[in-house]
Structures are given as C-alpha cells and as structure tokens.
Write a protein that holds these residues in place. Sequence first.
Motif, mmCIF file in Angstrom:
data_model
loop_
_atom_site.group_PDB
_atom_site.id
_atom_site.type_symbol
_atom_site.label_atom_id
_atom_site.label_comp_id
_atom_site.label_asym_id
_atom_site.label_seq_id
_atom_site.Cartn_x
_atom_site.Cartn_y
_atom_site.Cartn_z
ATOM 1 N N ALA A 169 111.659 46.605 -22.813
ATOM 2 C CA ALA A 169 111.437 45.183 -23.082
ATOM 3 C C ALA A 169 112.072 44.316 -21.996
ATOM 4 O O ALA A 169 111.451 43.366 -21.496
ATOM 5 N N ILE A 185 104.191 36.705 -28.195
ATOM 6 C CA ILE A 185 104.195 38.168 -28.260
ATOM 7 C C ILE A 185 103.022 38.597 -29.128
ATOM 8 O O ILE A 185 102.903 38.177 -30.289
ATOM 9 N N GLY A 192 107.198 45.222 -29.508
ATOM 10 C CA GLY A 192 107.098 43.779 -29.725
ATOM 11 C C GLY A 192 108.370 43.207 -30.311
ATOM 12 O O GLY A 192 108.855 42.147 -29.890
ATOM 13 N N LEU A 195 111.107 43.216 -27.701
ATOM 14 C CA LEU A 195 110.946 42.034 -26.851
ATOM 15 C C LEU A 195 111.567 40.812 -27.505
ATOM 16 O O LEU A 195 112.284 40.034 -26.855
ATOM 17 N N LEU A 196 111.290 40.637 -28.791
ATOM 18 C CA LEU A 196 111.822 39.479 -29.520
ATOM 19 C C LEU A 196 113.344 39.478 -29.515
ATOM 20 O O LEU A 196 113.981 38.449 -29.247
ATOM 21 N N VAL A 207 109.770 31.495 -29.578
ATOM 22 C CA VAL A 207 108.924 32.680 -29.475
ATOM 23 C C VAL A 207 107.947 32.714 -30.647
ATOM 24 O O VAL A 207 108.352 32.664 -31.809
ATOM 25 N N VAL A 209 105.065 34.964 -32.536
ATOM 26 C CA VAL A 209 104.615 36.344 -32.697
ATOM 27 C C VAL A 209 103.293 36.361 -33.455
ATOM 28 O O VAL A 209 103.168 35.744 -34.518
ATOM 29 N N PHE A 254 103.346 38.385 -23.872
ATOM 30 C CA PHE A 254 103.529 39.829 -23.726
ATOM 31 C C PHE A 254 102.571 40.523 -24.686
ATOM 32 O O PHE A 254 102.599 40.258 -25.892
ATOM 33 N N ALA A 256 101.964 43.556 -26.572
ATOM 34 C CA ALA A 256 102.564 44.794 -27.077
ATOM 35 C C ALA A 256 101.661 45.413 -28.134
ATOM 36 O O ALA A 256 102.103 46.236 -28.926
#
Length: 369
Positions: A169, A185, A192, A195-196, A207, A209, A254, A256
């Motif tokens: 990540a 994301i 994922g 990454l968060l 962010v 998601v 991103f 994922a």
Amino acid sequence: MSTPPTMRAIRYHGTKSLKLDHIPRPTFNAATGHTVKIAPAFVGLCGSDLFEYLYGPKQIPVTPDAGTGDALPITIGHEFAGLVTAVAPGETAFSVGDRVAIEPTHKCRSCVYCRSGHGNLCVNFGSVGMNGGGGGLQEEVILPPRYLHKLPPSVSLQAGALVEPLAVAYHAISHVQPPPKTVLILGAGPIGLALLLVLRALGITDVLVSEPSPTRRALAEKFGAARVINPMKADVTAACEALAGESVGVDCGFDAAGVGGAGVEAAVRGLRSGGTLVNIAQWKRPLESAGLMAQLTNREIVYRGSMCYESKDFEAIVGLLADGRLRAEEMVTLVVPLEETESVGYGQLINNTAWHVKILVKVQDVEKL
C-alpha cells in the motif's frame, strides 16, 4: 535437549493440495549469504496464496526455479515475522533475539532495474514462500540479512507479519506526488483497507471508499474512511466531486478491485484533470473500456501500475508502526495454528472472504524457544 533433524512445514503440492510435512532443517550457506536463522512466529495468508491454491501452480515452480533451484512441493508463506535464533560465524548485522519482519522478494541485484534501485522490477523477480528458498510456514528459515528488517520493541510480531501488505500500500501511495489531499479507493478488500490505514497514518483523511459488499463497507467505516459508498447504487463520480468540492474531482484514486472497465471509467471521471489513478489490483479478465483513452488524453490523467514494494517502503511502514501512527493489528480477523492452515485458514478465505481482512497463521510460540 537436542533439536530434531526435521521440522514441520506447510507445503504446496499442487492445485488445492497443502500438506503438513516434516522436512530437513535448513543450514547456513556463507557462499550464498544465507547467514541468519529465523523462527517464524506469524504468517499472513495472502490473495496470491489463495490464487495459487485454487488455480495453480502459476508462480510456484514445477521444475527447478532459476533463482532458488527449488520445485514442487514448496513451503508457502511470504508475509511473516519471527525471531532470530542463530547467526552464522561472522554475521554482525543481526543477533540472536532480534525480532524481524521479512521482506520476501528475491532480487538478482545485477539486472538494470536492480542496479537502479528498483528491485521490485527485477527481471528475475521471485519470492520466499512462492519460488522456494524456504517460506514462513515452516519452523525455521535461513535468509541473507538483506531480507530482514528489525522490529522495535513497540511493534508486535503480529504487526510485523503485516508489514509486507502494508508496504504494498505504501509503495502505491508513494507514486502520487505531491501527496494527495483527496483520495478514492476502489475496493475494500485487504489491500484496499491497507491503503486506507496507511493514508490515514500519513495524515490523509479525506478518503472515499467504493465497495459493493455491505460487510466490507462496514470495515471501511470502522477503519476511518471519510465516506463509503455502494457503487451499485451511488454515483462514484458525483461522490468524488462532493468530497473534493468545486466539482473538480479527487486528486488520485487507487484501484484495489480490478473488476471491470465501468469501474475504472467512473474512477477516472471522478479524478480532477491531471489526477492519477494507480492500479494495485490483479485483474482476472481484460480491461474493456471504450471511453477510457479519451479521458486519459483529454484531461491528462495518469493511469499507472504499482508493483509490490522496495526496501525503503518496508522501512517506512516499520517507522509508522513504531511511532503509533499505524495500528496494523486492526487488520487481523482470525489467527489459526499451523496445522489448521488449510482446513480453517484457507477454508475461511474461500467460504467467508468478505468477513476477513487478514488471517494469520501462528507457526509456533517463539517466546518459548
């Protein structure tokens, strides 16, 4: 009390076949630099492990590997941490009792990419626990010191086993410069969510998601996403614009998930012009998108990949864990003993995948060694 000549190891024998074998213990090899003996404590089960189990062998060598010389059956496990239990004469970088996270990638150190510091792009790229050279799911492994990263006292061995996926990540995030303020994301699976966690540890909190599974959406909310949406019902592009303000979209995204062209197109439309979309997913089918190239060209969107990590990414994650900004243990949803790796560990990954972020295998109680 003498050490038995063999040790327990979970080895991959072929498609859907893992066995608890008893194999010879490894020995030091000064010629190849294998001078540090580690007793693995915890090993993370990875999506690539599951893919090999269900559909392989793919990366796992059937004939002797060019780098390691090993072939089926292969000890698996590449996300792991453990305790140094012995060092070869003359080894000074590590000492008995050191707690270490393993950077498992095999790099030739001679190709153009290795020489330029990008060993993750090595033309002879491989991995401990996949291409041979030992694996985390055995009671002892001997590696060169360059594979090891010391863990400070504040970082647990469970957290140490999570350094590898968190470094994946971190490496992906490092591709976006300057650092983003607003992020999308796609997918709240293990990567994922990693990454968060890393984004938040770096102070990036805006962010969004996008995840269709209600279970995984709940996990994303628990892990601190500013907003979580169901892409089957909500407009991803509109959600990105709402998060960023001024109807311009987020700084970066991103991927994922890797599930389809429509998702990628929506993500690209949700980026501000000049933004970046980083692919970190392993796609199972070709990307089909009629409008993607026009978006990339007309709005100067950067669409790039991210491959594994470099040593500096491992070091950065250990630092974030050490100072408390990154709480990796939140990712652990189940711990199983070595003998239940296949029946329970892989069984849960196959049958209850949405409920799990990271399943760890406890190889042994290293504190008693």
